[in-house]
Design a protein around this motif. Structure first.
Motif, PDB file in Angstrom:
ATOM      1  N   UNK A 179     -12.355 -14.987  63.766  1.00  0.00           N
ATOM      2  CA  UNK A 179     -13.472 -15.337  62.895  1.00  0.00           C
ATOM      3  C   UNK A 179     -13.997 -14.096  62.171  1.00  0.00           C
ATOM      4  N   UNK A 180     -14.064 -12.990  62.885  1.00  0.00           N
ATOM      5  CA  UNK A 180     -14.525 -11.742  62.266  1.00  0.00           C
ATOM      6  C   UNK A 180     -13.601 -11.359  61.109  1.00  0.00           C
ATOM      7  N   UNK A 181     -12.308 -11.437  61.336  1.00  0.00           N
ATOM      8  CA  UNK A 181     -11.344 -11.105  60.284  1.00  0.00           C
ATOM      9  C   UNK A 181     -11.523 -12.051  59.096  1.00  0.00           C
ATOM     10  N   UNK A 182     -11.721 -13.342  59.382  1.00  0.00           N
ATOM     11  CA  UNK A 182     -11.905 -14.329  58.314  1.00  0.00           C
ATOM     12  C   UNK A 182     -13.165 -14.029  57.504  1.00  0.00           C
ATOM     13  N   UNK A 183     -14.247 -13.635  58.177  1.00  0.00           N
ATOM     14  CA  UNK A 183     -15.500 -13.346  57.484  1.00  0.00           C
ATOM     15  C   UNK A 183     -15.398 -12.082  56.639  1.00  0.00           C
ATOM     16  N   UNK A 184     -14.742 -11.062  57.175  1.00  0.00           N
ATOM     17  CA  UNK A 184     -14.560  -9.818  56.421  1.00  0.00           C
ATOM     18  C   UNK A 184     -13.728 -10.065  55.165  1.00  0.00           C
ATOM     19  N   UNK A 185     -12.748 -10.954  55.278  1.00  0.00           N
ATOM     20  CA  UNK A 185     -11.828 -11.216  54.164  1.00  0.00           C
ATOM     21  C   UNK A 185     -12.102 -12.561  53.492  1.00  0.00           C
ATOM     22  N   UNK A 186     -13.349 -12.969  53.501  1.00  0.00           N
ATOM     23  CA  UNK A 186     -13.712 -14.281  52.968  1.00  0.00           C
ATOM     24  C   UNK A 186     -13.320 -14.394  51.485  1.00  0.00           C
ATOM     25  N   UNK A 187     -12.637 -15.488  51.109  1.00  0.00           N
ATOM     26  CA  UNK A 187     -12.255 -15.662  49.695  1.00  0.00           C
ATOM     27  C   UNK A 187     -13.482 -15.973  48.849  1.00  0.00           C
ATOM     28  N   UNK A 188     -13.729 -15.140  47.862  1.00  0.00           N
ATOM     29  CA  UNK A 188     -14.900 -15.304  47.011  1.00  0.00           C
ATOM     30  C   UNK A 188     -14.469 -15.709  45.609  1.00  0.00           C
ATOM     31  N   UNK A 189     -14.712 -16.933  45.250  1.00  0.00           N
ATOM     32  CA  UNK A 189     -14.346 -17.425  43.932  1.00  0.00           C
ATOM     33  C   UNK A 189     -15.181 -16.750  42.853  1.00  0.00           C
ATOM     34  N   UNK A 190     -14.511 -16.039  41.978  1.00  0.00           N
ATOM     35  CA  UNK A 190     -15.215 -15.413  40.874  1.00  0.00           C
ATOM     36  C   UNK A 190     -15.983 -14.168  41.244  1.00  0.00           C
ATOM     37  N   UNK A 191     -15.813 -13.678  42.484  1.00  0.00           N
ATOM     38  CA  UNK A 191     -16.533 -12.479  42.911  1.00  0.00           C
ATOM     39  C   UNK A 191     -15.540 -11.405  43.342  1.00  0.00           C
ATOM     40  N   UNK A 192     -16.062 -10.236  43.534  1.00  0.00           N
ATOM     41  CA  UNK A 192     -15.250  -9.123  44.036  1.00  0.00           C
ATOM     42  C   UNK A 192     -14.698  -9.494  45.398  1.00  0.00           C
ATOM     43  N   UNK A 193     -13.383  -9.458  45.566  1.00  0.00           N
ATOM     44  CA  UNK A 193     -12.768  -9.864  46.824  1.00  0.00           C
ATOM     45  C   UNK A 193     -12.659  -8.721  47.821  1.00  0.00           C
ATOM     46  N   UNK A 194     -13.091  -7.546  47.443  1.00  0.00           N
ATOM     47  CA  UNK A 194     -13.010  -6.443  48.401  1.00  0.00           C
ATOM     48  C   UNK A 194     -13.960  -6.678  49.537  1.00  0.00           C
TER      49      UNK A 194
END
Length: 200
Positions: A179-194
Motif C-alpha cells: 500500500x505504501x508503494x502504491x500511495x507513493x506512486x499513485x497515478x495522477x491524471x493530469x498532474x506531476x507523476x513524480x
C-alpha cells in the motif's frame, strides 16, 4: 436494581459488549432488556428503536477505534504512520469483532457531520494521506483503497479463511508495504507523476 440509572449511553455500552459476545447482527432490544432485567418497553425511554441503538454502538465503537489509531500515529509520518494506522485498525477489529462490525454500517450523514469521532477519523485519515502528496479526488480514492484492504483482510482473518501456512501477520505487513508503494506512486491524471519525497 437494574432499572435504576439506565441511560442511552449505558445502553450503548452494554450493547457494544453484547455485540462482541454474540455478534453485532444478534444485538436486539429484547436481548438488551434481558441483560438489564427489564421489559423491552423500558428501553424506549432512552433509544427510539433498534436502528437508533445500533447507530449509537457504531458511534461509540468509531470513537474507541479512532482513539487507538490517533495514539498510534501521533508523531509519525509516511510509511511509519501508515503501518501504525493499519496495525491499530487490525488490532481493534480482531479484539472487538462486534464493535468493529458496527463501524461498518451506513450512518445518516447528518449524524456523521455532528459526530466528533467521525470528523476526527476523517481528519486523521486524510491528513496521513496528504503526506503522500494526494489531493482530491485521489484522496477519496486512496481512502477507499485503504478501507477495503484493511476491512477485507480483517474480515477474512477473523473467520480463519487464510488457510496457507504463511504467517498472517507477515502477510499483513507485506500488504501494508505494498500500500505504501502504491500511495507513493499513485497515478495522477493530469498532474506531476513524480512521487513525493517521504521518509522510509
Amino acid at each position: 436494581m437494574a432499572r435504576a440509572g439506565l441511560t442511552a449511553d449505558r445502553l450503548a455500552a452494554a450493547a457494544a459488549e453484547l455485540a462482541d459476545e454474540v455478534g453485532f447482527e444478534n444485538v436486539s432490544l429484547s436481548a438488551l432488556a434481558r441483560h438489564f432485567g427489564v421489559k423491552d418497553a423500558s428501553l424506549y425511554s432512552h433509544v427510539r428503536n433498534l436502528r437508533d441503538l445500533r447507530t449509537r454502538v457504531a458511534l461509540l465503537a468509531g470513537e474507541e477505534m479512532i482513539d487507538r489509531i490517533a495514539a498510534a500515529v501521533a508523531g509519525r509520518a509516511g510509511k511509519d504512520a501508515l503501518a501504525a494506522f493499519a496495525d491499530a485498525y487490525r488490532e481493534y477489529a480482531l479484539q472487538h469483532p462486534g464493535r468493529y462490525a458496527a463501524t461498518q454500517i451506513r450512518i445518516d450523514q447528518a449524524l456523521v457531520a455532528d459526530a466528533p469521532a467521525m470528523r476526527r477519523t476523517a481528519e486523521i485519515t486524510y491528513g496521513m494521506l496528504r503526506a503522500y502528496g494526494l489531493e482530491e479526488p485521489d484522496l477519496t480514492d486512496a481512502v477507499r483503497l485503504l478501507r477495503s484492504t484493511f476491512h477485507g483482510y480483517c474480515a477474512l482473518e477473523s473467520t480463519g479463511a487464510f488457510g496457507a501456512p504463511r504467517d498472517v501477520r507477515e502477510s499483513w505487513e507485506r500488504a501494508v508495504d505494498a500500500l505504501h508503494v502504491a500511495l507513493v506512486n499513485w497515478p495522477r491524471n493530469g498532474h506531476d507523476r513524480r512521487p513525493p519525497q517521504l521518509s522510509p
